[in-house]
Design a protein around this motif. Structure first.
Motif, PDB file in Angstrom:
ATOM      1  N   ALA A 217       1.412   8.602  -2.266  1.00 59.99           N
ATOM      2  CA  ALA A 217       0.184   7.817  -2.185  1.00 59.99           C
ATOM      3  C   ALA A 217      -0.376   7.803  -0.768  1.00 59.99           C
ATOM      4  O   ALA A 217      -1.600   7.827  -0.575  1.00 59.99           O
ATOM      5  N   LEU A 218       0.501   7.778   0.233  1.00 58.68           N
ATOM      6  CA  LEU A 218       0.043   7.835   1.624  1.00 58.68           C
ATOM      7  C   LEU A 218      -0.626   9.170   1.919  1.00 58.68           C
ATOM      8  O   LEU A 218      -1.687   9.223   2.563  1.00 58.68           O
ATOM      9  N   ARG A 219      -0.030  10.239   1.434  1.00 56.35           N
ATOM     10  CA  ARG A 219      -0.670  11.548   1.622  1.00 56.35           C
ATOM     11  C   ARG A 219      -2.006  11.590   0.882  1.00 56.35           C
ATOM     12  O   ARG A 219      -2.997  12.139   1.383  1.00 56.35           O
ATOM     13  N   PHE A 224      -7.942  11.462   0.591  1.00 59.68           N
ATOM     14  CA  PHE A 224      -9.103  10.721   0.096  1.00 59.68           C
ATOM     15  C   PHE A 224     -10.117  10.492   1.211  1.00 59.68           C
ATOM     16  O   PHE A 224     -11.327  10.575   1.003  1.00 59.68           O
ATOM     17  N   LEU A 225      -9.610  10.205   2.402  1.00 55.96           N
ATOM     18  CA  LEU A 225     -10.463   9.852   3.528  1.00 55.96           C
ATOM     19  C   LEU A 225     -10.769  11.036   4.437  1.00 55.96           C
ATOM     20  O   LEU A 225     -11.385  10.863   5.491  1.00 55.96           O
ATOM     21  N   ARG A 293      -9.998  12.830 -19.976  1.00 57.13           N
ATOM     22  CA  ARG A 293      -8.928  11.961 -20.458  1.00 57.13           C
ATOM     23  C   ARG A 293      -8.073  11.349 -19.370  1.00 57.13           C
ATOM     24  O   ARG A 293      -7.631  10.211 -19.500  1.00 57.13           O
ATOM     25  N   THR A 294      -7.781  12.090 -18.301  1.00 55.56           N
ATOM     26  CA  THR A 294      -6.804  11.632 -17.326  1.00 55.56           C
ATOM     27  C   THR A 294      -7.366  11.697 -15.910  1.00 55.56           C
ATOM     28  O   THR A 294      -8.318  12.435 -15.623  1.00 55.56           O
ATOM     29  N   LEU A 329      -3.454  12.807  -4.554  1.00 58.92           N
ATOM     30  CA  LEU A 329      -4.663  12.007  -4.759  1.00 58.92           C
ATOM     31  C   LEU A 329      -4.510  11.087  -5.968  1.00 58.92           C
ATOM     32  O   LEU A 329      -4.913   9.918  -5.931  1.00 58.92           O
ATOM     33  N   VAL A 330      -3.944  11.609  -7.037  1.00 62.23           N
ATOM     34  CA  VAL A 330      -3.708  10.789  -8.225  1.00 62.23           C
ATOM     35  C   VAL A 330      -2.766   9.640  -7.892  1.00 62.23           C
ATOM     36  O   VAL A 330      -2.975   8.491  -8.331  1.00 62.23           O
ATOM     37  N   ALA A 331      -1.737   9.898  -7.093  1.00 62.17           N
ATOM     38  CA  ALA A 331      -0.800   8.843  -6.710  1.00 62.17           C
ATOM     39  C   ALA A 331      -1.516   7.740  -5.932  1.00 62.17           C
ATOM     40  O   ALA A 331      -1.235   6.545  -6.124  1.00 62.17           O
TER      41      ALA A 331
END
Length: 357
Positions: A217-219, A224-225, A293-294, A329-331
């Motif tokens: 999630a940190l990666r 994301f930014l 869907r996901t 990114l999904v995390a």
């Protein structure tokens, strides 16, 4: 004889140095510790004041919120007594439609759009997928009266609620008048402004909990930014949305023309409002029509640059993300889930699931 003064000078200097070395001195003060570095977080995510703007003509009161909450969960606000606001905005799915691509209204009628989450909806500047409504009080009129949603005429709605003693009394106490479409929408809007969600793992990380986000999630947050991930231009701010309509190249030809329905402009075909990403892992399927869907498929859509479309937003382009970066990114997106929001008793049906006044 001429060398003696130099010898004495040398002896005096040596004694002086020894004296300076061994003379007792006050110890120097210990070095001042540097303050710890600030918690690492993106400078682009700036938390604005979380005070929901309240319109002057609809002041917030506990009694009004309680009335709005009852109305939100009551299917008697629909023509066939089967559809409540909560039928398409279910709390366990962050007040979205719980896996349905498009919503089902009265008499089993199918809509054409996916019901978006109501997470932090009180902060939204534009409502509906094309952003045609500027405030909650006006937005609620749409589903209450729409043919394929709740389908009640204003007069019929007022008469139905007036015939229910508890509602008749509540409207007199809150508004000083009998039930009306206007009063119903104002009460529902007051309740919807309490749908606040700011306790996700991401929020806890921002507040200083280094363990709140996983390494993936940190990666993902860094991506994301970054200009490579390029998510932050549209999904910006506290709620990860700029509230603006954009064409995300979902289709080459759009059956639902989006903002152009309201403006009649060719350049607005296929433009839909940027949704909030808070609780996004709970609100599948995605896009205005629920066609993806996901979350992973959503990221892959943007990674390949969408479909050819003349109206596509200038920011839509192939991103070149690896499979690992897509997963990261999904995390991060999953770390925007606030489980306390979907279990908050103050936001659930009054008196228990499925109850009516």
């Amino acid at each position: 004889m001429r060398r003696r003064p130099m010898v004495w000078v040398g002896l005096l200097l040596g004694v002086g140095l020894l004296g300076w070395y061994f003379w007792p001195r006050t110890a120097p003060p210990p070095p001042v510790a540097e303050p710890p570095p600030p918690h690492p977080s993106s400078p682009r995510i700036v938390f604005a004041e979380r005070s929901v703007p309240i319109p002057e003509d609809n002041p917030q009161t506990p009694a009004k919120v309680a009335l709005g909450r009852k109305l939100f969960y009551d299917p008697r606000l629909s023509k066939d007594n089967t559809i409540a606001c909560a039928s398409c905005h279910r709390p366990e799915f962050a007040f979205s439609d719980g896996g349905k691509p498009v919503s089902t209204g009265i008499f089993g009628r199918q809509g054409i759009r996916n019901a978006p989450t109501l997470t932090n909806v009180g902060f939204r500047r534009h409502l509906f997928w094309e952003g045609r409504s500027p405030r909650l009080e006006l937005q609620a009129v749409g589903p209450l009266t729409a043919h394929d949603e709740m389908g009640l005429e204003p007069e019929e709605l007022a008469q139905r609620l007036q015939a229910i003693p508890e509602y008749a009394q509540a409207f007199r106490e809150v508004f000083g008048e009998p039930p009306s479409l206007r009063a119903v929408t104002y009460a529902i809007a007051a309740f919807e402004r309490t749908l606040l969600s700011y306790d996700s793992p991401f929020d806890r990380y921002q507040a200083g909990d280094d363990q709140a986000l996983s390494p993936a999630a940190l990666r993902g947050m860094e991506l994301f930014l970054s200009e490579k991930g390029d998510c932050f231009h549209c999904h910006v701010g506290t709620d990860f949305t700029d509230d603006e309509p954009r064409n995300t190249a979902l289709y080459t030809v759009y059956k639902d023309i989006g903002l152009a329905r309201a403006t009649g402009k060719d350049e607005d075909v296929g433009k839909f409002k940027t949704p909030t990403l808070r609780n996004v892992a709970l609100t599948a399927p995605y896009m205005h029509d629920g066609s993806i869907r996901t979350l992973r498929e959503v990221v892959q859509h943007y990674n390949r640059g969408g479909e050819p479309n003349l109206n596509a937003d200038a920011l839509i382009r192939p991103l070149g993300l690896t499979d690992q970066e897509v997963d990261d990114l999904v995390a991060f997106l999953e770390a925007l889930t606030d489980t306390s929001f979907i279990t908050n008793p103050a936001l659930l049906p009054p008196g228990g699931k499925g109850s009516t006044p």
